[in-house]
Design a protein around this motif. Structure first.
Motif, PDB file in Angstrom:
ATOM      1  N   ARG A  25       4.806   3.538   8.247  1.00 18.42           N
ATOM      2  CA  ARG A  25       3.916   3.941   6.705  1.00 18.42           C
ATOM      3  C   ARG A  25       4.832   5.430   6.522  1.00 18.42           C
ATOM      4  NH1 ARG A  25      -1.870   3.075   7.060  1.00 18.42           N
ATOM      5  NH2 ARG A  25      -2.501   1.777   9.175  1.00 18.42           N
ATOM      6  N   VAL A  26       5.638   4.761   5.473  1.00 15.36           N
ATOM      7  CA  VAL A  26       6.863   5.209   5.106  1.00 15.36           C
ATOM      8  C   VAL A  26       5.884   6.383   4.106  1.00 15.36           C
ATOM      9  CG1 VAL A  26       8.215   4.116   5.282  1.00 15.36           C
ATOM     10  CG2 VAL A  26       7.081   4.008   2.967  1.00 15.36           C
ATOM     11  N   ARG A  27       4.672   6.422   3.034  1.00 14.45           N
ATOM     12  CA  ARG A  27       3.695   7.685   2.877  1.00 14.45           C
ATOM     13  C   ARG A  27       2.315   6.711   2.914  1.00 14.45           C
ATOM     14  NH1 ARG A  27       5.488   7.403  -3.077  1.00 14.45           N
ATOM     15  NH2 ARG A  27       4.030   7.605  -3.307  1.00 14.45           N
ATOM     16  N   LYS A  28       1.393   7.610   2.942  1.00 15.62           N
ATOM     17  CA  LYS A  28       0.442   7.097   2.740  1.00 15.62           C
ATOM     18  C   LYS A  28      -0.027   5.824   1.795  1.00 15.62           C
ATOM     19  CE  LYS A  28      -4.930   8.993   1.607  1.00 15.62           C
ATOM     20  NZ  LYS A  28      -5.458   9.765   0.746  1.00 15.62           N
ATOM     21  N   ASN A  29      -0.645   4.696   2.154  1.00 18.79           N
ATOM     22  CA  ASN A  29      -0.714   3.821   2.042  1.00 18.79           C
ATOM     23  C   ASN A  29      -0.101   2.802   1.761  1.00 18.79           C
ATOM     24  OD1 ASN A  29      -3.371   4.061   1.900  1.00 18.79           O
ATOM     25  ND2 ASN A  29      -3.415   4.134  -0.647  1.00 18.79           N
ATOM     26  N   MET A  66       5.783  -1.222  -6.046  1.00 20.05           N
ATOM     27  CA  MET A  66       4.523  -0.903  -4.870  1.00 20.05           C
ATOM     28  C   MET A  66       4.614   0.771  -4.143  1.00 20.05           C
ATOM     29  SD  MET A  66       3.885  -4.288  -3.702  1.00 20.05           S
ATOM     30  CE  MET A  66       4.086  -4.648  -5.376  1.00 20.05           C
ATOM     31  N   ARG A  67       5.027   1.386  -4.623  1.00 16.73           N
ATOM     32  CA  ARG A  67       5.306   2.631  -5.630  1.00 16.73           C
ATOM     33  C   ARG A  67       3.839   2.857  -6.069  1.00 16.73           C
ATOM     34  NH1 ARG A  67       8.654   6.536  -8.175  1.00 16.73           N
ATOM     35  NH2 ARG A  67       7.867   5.831  -9.835  1.00 16.73           N
ATOM     36  N   GLU A  68       4.444   2.655  -6.834  1.00 15.30           N
ATOM     37  CA  GLU A  68       2.818   2.742  -8.258  1.00 15.30           C
ATOM     38  C   GLU A  68       1.696   2.769  -7.507  1.00 15.30           C
ATOM     39  OE1 GLU A  68       3.092   4.560 -10.603  1.00 15.30           O
ATOM     40  OE2 GLU A  68       4.907   4.970  -9.947  1.00 15.30           O
ATOM     41  N   PHE A  69       1.434   0.558  -6.891  1.00 13.54           N
ATOM     42  CA  PHE A  69       0.432   0.058  -6.095  1.00 13.54           C
ATOM     43  C   PHE A  69      -0.540   0.913  -5.300  1.00 13.54           C
ATOM     44  CE2 PHE A  69       1.345  -2.945  -9.002  1.00 13.54           C
ATOM     45  CZ  PHE A  69       0.286  -4.277  -9.095  1.00 13.54           C
ATOM     46  N   SER A  70       1.153   1.299  -4.369  1.00 12.72           N
ATOM     47  CA  SER A  70       0.328   2.474  -3.230  1.00 12.72           C
ATOM     48  C   SER A  70      -0.927   3.165  -3.459  1.00 12.72           C
ATOM     49  CB  SER A  70       1.579   3.069  -2.119  1.00 12.72           C
ATOM     50  OG  SER A  70       2.207   4.022  -2.549  1.00 12.72           O
ATOM     51  N   ALA A  71      -0.757   4.253  -5.236  1.00 14.63           N
ATOM     52  CA  ALA A  71      -1.191   5.041  -5.470  1.00 14.63           C
ATOM     53  C   ALA A  71      -2.935   4.630  -5.148  1.00 14.63           C
ATOM     54  CB  ALA A  71      -0.797   5.544  -6.776  1.00 14.63           C
ATOM     55  N   ARG A  72      -2.703   3.315  -5.317  1.00 15.27           N
ATOM     56  CA  ARG A  72      -4.077   2.600  -5.566  1.00 15.27           C
ATOM     57  C   ARG A  72      -4.234   1.951  -5.076  1.00 15.27           C
ATOM     58  NH1 ARG A  72      -0.529   3.201 -10.010  1.00 15.27           N
ATOM     59  NH2 ARG A  72      -1.321   3.720 -11.569  1.00 15.27           N
ATOM     60  N   MET A  73      -3.945   1.622  -3.615  1.00 12.80           N
ATOM     61  CA  MET A  73      -4.512   0.953  -2.917  1.00 12.80           C
ATOM     62  C   MET A  73      -3.466   0.494  -1.625  1.00 12.80           C
ATOM     63  SD  MET A  73      -3.373  -3.152  -4.866  1.00 12.80           S
ATOM     64  CE  MET A  73      -3.777  -2.251  -6.487  1.00 12.80           C
ATOM     65  N   PRO A  74      -3.505   0.027  -0.383  1.00  9.65           N
ATOM     66  CA  PRO A  74      -2.552  -0.335   0.524  1.00  9.65           C
ATOM     67  C   PRO A  74      -1.401  -1.059   0.338  1.00  9.65           C
ATOM     68  CG  PRO A  74      -5.093  -1.019   0.786  1.00  9.65           C
ATOM     69  CD  PRO A  74      -5.698  -0.601  -0.015  1.00  9.65           C
ATOM     70  N   VAL A  75      -0.455  -1.168   0.249  1.00  9.85           N
ATOM     71  CA  VAL A  75       0.881  -1.453   0.345  1.00  9.85           C
ATOM     72  C   VAL A  75       1.687  -2.351   1.433  1.00  9.85           C
ATOM     73  CG1 VAL A  75       2.647  -2.280  -1.077  1.00  9.85           C
ATOM     74  CG2 VAL A  75       1.417  -1.256  -1.962  1.00  9.85           C
TER      75      VAL A  75
END
Length: 392
Positions: free
Chosen positions: A75-79, A30-39
């Motif tokens: 929101r623990v980080r962007k997205n 999910m950390r990796e996916f959040s670099a590409r889209m909302p999670v």
């Protein structure tokens, strides 16, 4: 389920973001996916009912769950949002279950997600799939969930069967499980754990002892991970530590065993550490251990710490398990305390070359594994509507 396009991910997590090691498969993906889209990461809704008979551990589990619930959506980080819906296993779950999908949909909308890809790492999450109407479904079958201590195996098996049947992609870390279930799911794939390679290699090269380890004499044998009865073998470990009173055993991780399970003077229980610090604790050891039991859970496991240990670059001694065959030339194995002692002493007696182990896992990053999952989804006709973001 007919797959479609998605604008974010709702993940039914297998752990709680606030209280568990963030090296787990679902959290890393999910950390990796959040670099590409909302999670939206849903903290574990639970597979087992805490029992009063667990004593202090029961109080601890209930207390931290209530604290997790009180946080709402964070929101623990962007997205990347983390949310604990009002839910629980057992009777409480039956009462509040009808209200859970609404809680999740509202939290997802706040994250900008309206057509979610639903990722299930906690099988009971399957009960909410119909109400959430996902664009696609990913099932993270990274453990033999029905063999987890304390669960209702029939209920978890039923959840597993439906997820296998309906998933647009079923992810395996264990080739043993994959071979057993290949015919039960339409899109199985072996995508095992990744590793934050640069972080763990750097810790191994720098070898700066954490403050609470620096005063512990060498040689040190280390274990980093959950000290839990369904994986860790306390009887094996205690016999080993008694046999090797000239070695200091450093254990880092949360422990669900009885508080007095180990009182040996050469064993140092340092507790759970933040994920960003665990690499330094691994590097502070002269040899790293995986003293597993021989349960069905372990037989089908593929622990994330294996790649982390290899990246740090210290000798490894482990109980044997199926997936370890792929690393046979890089890991020493033993089946009992005598064998562990023999292999630990052999590892400590000669210079160790970390290069082969590091090269083996250098390209197995979480980023690469997340990209592999996206490729597999695309091949199944499942595409993201989101464009990559700068989120690192």
């Amino acid at each position: 389920m007919s797959p479609g396009n998605y604008d974010g991910v709702v993940c039914f997590g297998g752990v709680d973001w606030w209280y568990h090691n963030r090296g787990h498969y679902d959290l890393q993906m999910m950390r990796e996916f959040s670099a590409r889209m909302p999670v939206l990461y849903i903290n574990s809704i639970g597979m087992r009912v805490p029992r009063v008979g667990e004593g202090a551990m029961f109080v601890k589990r209930v207390t931290r769950k209530l604290k997790s619930l009180s946080r709402g959506l964070v929101r623990v980080r962007k997205n990347f949002g983390v949310f604990s819906p009002v839910f629980g296993p057992g009777r409480l779950g039956e009462i509040v279950a009808p209200f859970v999908p609404g809680q999740i949909r509202r939290a997802a909308r706040r994250m900008g997600i309206r057509n979610p890809l639903v990722w299930v790492a906690c099988p009971p999450g399957v009960r909410f799939l119909d109400a959430l109407d996902p664009a696609a479904l990913v099932y993270q079958r990274t453990d033999r969930f029905e063999a987890f201590a304390g669960v209702d195996p029939e209920f978890i098996s039923a959840c597993n069967e439906r997820l296998l049947r309906d998933a647009d992609l079923t992810l395996y870390c264990s080739s043993l499980l994959l071979d057993e279930e290949r015919e039960k799911t339409p899109h199985p794939a072996f995508v095992d754990h990744g590793v934050d390679f640069d972080t763990f290699e750097r810790a191994g090269l720098e070898a700066r002892d954490p403050a609470d380890v620096a005063s512990i004499p060498r040689p040190r044998a280390g274990f980093v991970g959950g000290i839990d009865a369904h994986t860790f073998d306390p009887e094996l470990f205690l016999e080993l530590a008694r046999r090797m009173d000239d070695v200091q055993f450093v254990l880092v991780g949360g422990c669900s065993l009885p508080e007095d399970w180990c009182t040996l003077p050469n064993v140092h229980l340092l507790g759970r550490k933040p994920y960003d610090e665990v690499a330094r604790y691994m590097a502070a050891s002269d040899v790293l251990l995986m003293p597993w039991n021989k349960s069905d859970w372990v037989r089908a496991c593929n622990p994330v710490k294996l790649k982390e240990y290899l990246a740090v670059g210290r000798p490894i001694v482990s109980t044997d398990f199926h997936e370890l065959a792929s690393y046979a030339e890089l890991v020493r194995t033993a089946s009992d305390a005598e064998g562990f002692e023999r292999e630990i002493r052999a590892a400590l007696a000669k210079p160790f070359d970390p290069a082969p182990g590091r090269e083996r896992v250098r390209s197995a990053t979480w980023t690469a594994h997340a990209e592999r999952v996206l490729e597999l989804l695309a091949k199944s006709g499942v595409h993201s509507l989101s464009s990559p973001t700068t989120n690192r």
